[in-house]
Enzyme design. Structure first.
Site, PDB file in Angstrom:
ATOM      1  N   LYS A 234       0.851  -1.212   0.000  1.00 33.70           N
ATOM      2  CA  LYS A 234       0.000   0.000   0.000  1.00 33.70           C
ATOM      3  C   LYS A 234       0.876   1.248   0.000  1.00 33.70           C
ATOM      4  O   LYS A 234       1.699   1.444   0.888  1.00 33.70           O
ATOM      5  CB  LYS A 234      -0.906  -0.011   1.238  1.00 33.70           C
TER       6      LYS A 234
ATOM      7  N   ASP B 242      -2.431  10.094   4.154  1.00 33.93           N
ATOM      8  CA  ASP B 242      -3.839   9.731   4.293  1.00 33.93           C
ATOM      9  C   ASP B 242      -4.544  10.713   5.218  1.00 33.93           C
ATOM     10  O   ASP B 242      -4.504  10.561   6.441  1.00 33.93           O
ATOM     11  CB  ASP B 242      -3.948   8.295   4.832  1.00 33.93           C
TER      12      ASP B 242
ATOM     13  N   LYS C  50      -9.974  12.728   8.687  1.00 40.72           N
ATOM     14  CA  LYS C  50      -9.538  12.223   9.990  1.00 40.72           C
ATOM     15  C   LYS C  50      -9.482  13.369  10.999  1.00 40.72           C
ATOM     16  O   LYS C  50      -9.323  14.526  10.608  1.00 40.72           O
ATOM     17  CB  LYS C  50      -8.119  11.642   9.850  1.00 40.72           C
TER      18      LYS C  50
ATOM     19  N   ASP D  12       1.666   6.048   5.874  1.00 39.08           N
ATOM     20  CA  ASP D  12       0.670   5.162   5.273  1.00 39.08           C
ATOM     21  C   ASP D  12       1.174   4.509   3.972  1.00 39.08           C
ATOM     22  O   ASP D  12       0.445   3.768   3.325  1.00 39.08           O
ATOM     23  CB  ASP D  12      -0.644   5.935   5.037  1.00 39.08           C
TER      24      ASP D  12
ATOM     25  N   ASP E  20     -12.126   7.283   3.890  1.00 39.62           N
ATOM     26  CA  ASP E  20     -10.931   6.975   4.674  1.00 39.62           C
ATOM     27  C   ASP E  20     -10.573   5.487   4.581  1.00 39.62           C
ATOM     28  O   ASP E  20      -9.497   5.074   5.004  1.00 39.62           O
ATOM     29  CB  ASP E  20     -11.158   7.396   6.129  1.00 39.62           C
TER      30      ASP E  20
ATOM     31  N   GLU F  98      -9.459   3.930   2.154  1.00 36.69           N
ATOM     32  CA  GLU F  98      -8.895   4.092   0.808  1.00 36.69           C
ATOM     33  C   GLU F  98      -7.866   3.013   0.465  1.00 36.69           C
ATOM     34  O   GLU F  98      -7.642   2.728  -0.706  1.00 36.69           O
ATOM     35  CB  GLU F  98      -8.252   5.483   0.678  1.00 36.69           C
TER      36      GLU F  98
ATOM     37  N   ARG G 292      -7.885  -0.219   0.858  1.00 33.30           N
ATOM     38  CA  ARG G 292      -8.467  -1.374   0.166  1.00 33.30           C
ATOM     39  C   ARG G 292      -8.859  -1.030  -1.272  1.00 33.30           C
ATOM     40  O   ARG G 292      -8.911  -1.894  -2.128  1.00 33.30           O
ATOM     41  CB  ARG G 292      -9.650  -1.916   0.984  1.00 33.30           C
TER      42      ARG G 292
HETATM   43  N1  BES Z   1      -4.284   4.201   7.050  1.00 30.22           N
HETATM   44  C1  BES Z   1      -5.474   3.997   7.797  1.00 30.22           C
HETATM   45  C2  BES Z   1      -5.321   2.941   8.879  1.00 30.22           C
HETATM   46  C3  BES Z   1      -4.531   3.345  10.102  1.00 30.22           C
HETATM   47  C4  BES Z   1      -5.071   4.151  11.060  1.00 30.22           C
HETATM   48  C5  BES Z   1      -3.273   2.835  10.295  1.00 30.22           C
HETATM   49  C6  BES Z   1      -4.357   4.477  12.192  1.00 30.22           C
HETATM   50  C7  BES Z   1      -2.549   3.145  11.439  1.00 30.22           C
HETATM   51  C8  BES Z   1      -3.103   3.965  12.383  1.00 30.22           C
HETATM   52  C9  BES Z   1      -6.602   3.541   6.878  1.00 30.22           C
HETATM   53  O1  BES Z   1      -6.577   4.086   5.613  1.00 30.22           O
HETATM   54  C10 BES Z   1      -7.869   3.954   7.505  1.00 30.22           C
HETATM   55  O2  BES Z   1      -8.089   5.131   7.610  1.00 30.22           O
HETATM   56  N2  BES Z   1      -8.687   3.004   7.923  1.00 30.22           N
HETATM   57  C11 BES Z   1      -9.898   3.295   8.578  1.00 30.22           C
HETATM   58  C12 BES Z   1     -10.933   2.343   8.069  1.00 30.22           C
HETATM   59  C13 BES Z   1     -12.337   2.688   8.472  1.00 30.22           C
HETATM   60  C14 BES Z   1     -12.771   3.961   7.801  1.00 30.22           C
HETATM   61  C15 BES Z   1     -13.258   1.551   8.104  1.00 30.22           C
HETATM   62  C16 BES Z   1      -9.693   3.135  10.073  1.00 30.22           C
HETATM   63  O3  BES Z   1      -8.971   2.231  10.490  1.00 30.22           O
HETATM   64  O4  BES Z   1     -10.230   3.939  10.822  1.00 30.22           O
HETATM   65 ZN    ZN Z   2      -4.778   4.662   4.912  1.00 29.62          ZN
HETATM   66 MN    MN Z   3      -7.590   5.930   5.541  1.00 32.60          MN
END
Ligand code: BES
Ligand code: ZN
Ligand code: MN
Length: 497
Positions: free
Chosen positions: A266, A271, A278, A289, A348, A350, A352
């Site tokens: 990835k 992000d 966020k 990220d 968010d 993104e 996947r």
């Molecule tokens: N890059 C983030 C995941 C992440 C968050 C990694 C905090 C490390 C620390 C990912 O893109 C993301 O934002 N995932 C969301 C998914 C949700 C919207 C279903 C998450 O984990 O909040």
């Molecule tokens: Zn992310």
């Molecule tokens: Mn994200």
């Protein structure tokens, strides 16, 4: 750093500094005992008087040890013998390196019998020691006007028993160096800020890596992706001024035309969450990220250094997730490269979206195995903390092999289920699937989403959200899971220690 191996007894070593461990309370390791005997119980006296009790993390330099030919002896506290495992071994090496750097010594010799780890071979100890020495020496100061002086330490040797097979130890040393190179490469890419490490920067780094190691590298541009139909990936990039890149590298150390192992990383270079923005606190850490991308590139570097006999293809979908005027909105529907439509309920989620198109693209390589690596979910940090990487797979053998590689490299993973039951949550009223599955089991539903694009091959997914970087005072990229992946590939190439 120059590393070497000497098959000599520690008490016979000359030179500026010899390093040995001491257990708590005041219990010398084998190497320390040998030096104690030579010195007429000088060391025992030091321990008895309480100058060093072996507490984990403590260090003590001794000069003019009677009859000892080395200038200095560094005692390193190993803690209690029963508690001394792999983690303590690796940390005690780093502690020693920090003490040596602070002392200004240019050279040091680590006595392996001074760091006794019954369950591990001398080769394993050497490989892990090299990785941890390099880890302790790693600096990221390219953006500081007044960077600290480089350490004087330039040479490290490992003292092994003369009975050891020196070819094996040399191999272990070379592996350690190659893995450390891959880890350092990944750490630096990870640590670079989002305004420097853009998708374009990732592509340029990949092209440079390819050139240095004679690898094939191709970078697809936005128009190429449009023609192919990578609309899930493109939807993530459309809120940013930074153009997305789709990077493909191939290392061919195996049979010509043989099926490759494909690693997908990835590459979200920042992000923000997009329109599903966020919260502000700690958002700077979302520059990490792209750690999945950094780790697969770092692994490729290690593999090329070791010239492993296997075919390895690395794919990096790279984009920036920002909430610009062109950004996707919640509710938008896109058609992925696979033909499946996706309702973007949360911008968010993104990772996947860029991965699903990369995973479909991977089919064209007729892969033996595909492993994707991603800082995919905050939920994975909740589940496993910063210790284990989350592992998901549609193949039990592959999952076992990765778990074993994790233990051997001490870059550990823990498997979570991928049962069909979780598919329910990804149902959409408007498209083939939704890109989020609600709060419960967030990392599993994310993996479940990916599994809809990996049905044609053996696949594993590594969620490194909790392990790719550290927060707080030690904020910075860890380079994980380069050691895990490299060990897995070493095994595949029949070269594991
Ligand atoms: N890059 C983030 C995941 C992440 C968050 C990694 C905090 C490390 C620390 C990912 O893109 C993301 O934002 N995932 C969301 C998914 C949700 C919207 C279903 C998450 O984990 O909040
Ligand atoms: Zn992310
Ligand atoms: Mn994200």
């Amino acid at each position: 750093m120059e590393f070497s191996i000497k098959t000599t007894h520690p008490e016979k070593q000359r030179g500026p500094c010899v390093v040995v461990g001491v257990f708590e309370p005041r219990e010398p390791s084998d190497a320390a005992r040998a030096i104690d005997k030579l010195s007429g119980a000088y060391l025992s006296g030091v321990l008895k008087r309480g100058d060093m009790n072996g507490k984990f993390g403590s260090t003590l330099f001794l000069r003019d040890v009677p009859a000892f030919r080395a200038e200095r002896l560094l005692l390193v506290g190993l803690g209690r013998r029963n508690d001394f495992g792999e983690k303590e071994f690796m940390a005690s090496i780093r502690n020693a390196v920090k003490a040596i750097i602070a002392s200004g010594a240019k050279e040091a010799a680590f006595a392996l019998s001074g760091f006794p780890l019954v369950k591990r071979s001398a080769a394993w100890k050497i490989r892990q020691a090299v990785i941890n020495v390099r880890d302790a020496l790693y600096r990221f100061d390219q953006f500081k006007k007044n960077a600290a002086d480089a350490p004087a330490l330039k040479k490290i040797s490992f003292l092994a028993a003369p009975s050891e097979d020196s070819r094996k130890l040399d191999d272990a040393l070379a592996q350690g160096q190659a893995i450390a190179d891959g880890v350092a490469f990944a750490r630096t890419l990870g640590n670079l800020p989002g305004n420097v490490c853009t998708p374009t920067h990732l592509a340029e780094s990949a092209l440079r890596l390819a050139e240095e190691h004679g690898l094939a590298c191709r970078v697809l541009e936005r128009d190429d992706m449009k023609k192919l139909g990578m609309n899930a990936l493109l939807s993530v990039a459309q809120g940013s001024h930074e153009p997305p890149k789709f990077i493909v590298l191939a290392y061919e150390g195996g049979k010509a035309g043989g099926r490759p192992i494909v690693l997908v990383g990835k590459g979200i270079t920042f992000d923000s969450g997009g329109i599903s923005l966020k919260p502000g606190e700690g958002m700077d850490e979302m520059k990490f990220d792209m750690s999945g991308a950094a780790s697969v590139l770092g692994t490729l570097l290690s593999v090329a250094r070791m010239k492993l006999s296997l075919n390895l293809t690395v794919i990096v979908p790279a984009a920036e997730n920002l909430p610009g005027g062109g950004a996707s909105r919640p509710g938008d529907i896109v058609t992925s490269l696979s033909g499946q439509t996706i309702e973007i309920l949360n911008t968010d989620a993104e990772g996947r979206l860029i991965l699903c198109d990369a995973l479909t693209y991977a089919e064209r390589f007729n892969p033996e195995i595909v492993i994707d690596v991603a800082t995919l979910t905050g939920a994975c940090v909740v589940a496993l903390g910063h210790v284990a990487t989350g592992l998901f797979s549609n193949n039990d053998r592959l999952a076992l092999d990765l778990a074993s590689a994790g233990r051997e490299s001490f870059d550990r993973v823990w498997q979570l289920p991928l049962w069909d039951d979780y598919r329910e949550s990804l149902k959409s009223n408007f498209a083939d699937l939704a890109n989020i599955g609600g709060r419960p089991a967030g990392s599993i539903t994310a993996a479940c989403f990916l599994s809809r694009f990996t049905e044609k091959y053996k696949w594993a997914h590594l969620d490194i959200a909790g392990t790719a970087w550290k927060s707080g005072v030690e904020k910075g990229s860890t380079g994980r899971p380069v050691p895990l992946l490299t060990h897995f590939l070493l095994s595949r190439a029949g070269k594991a220690l």
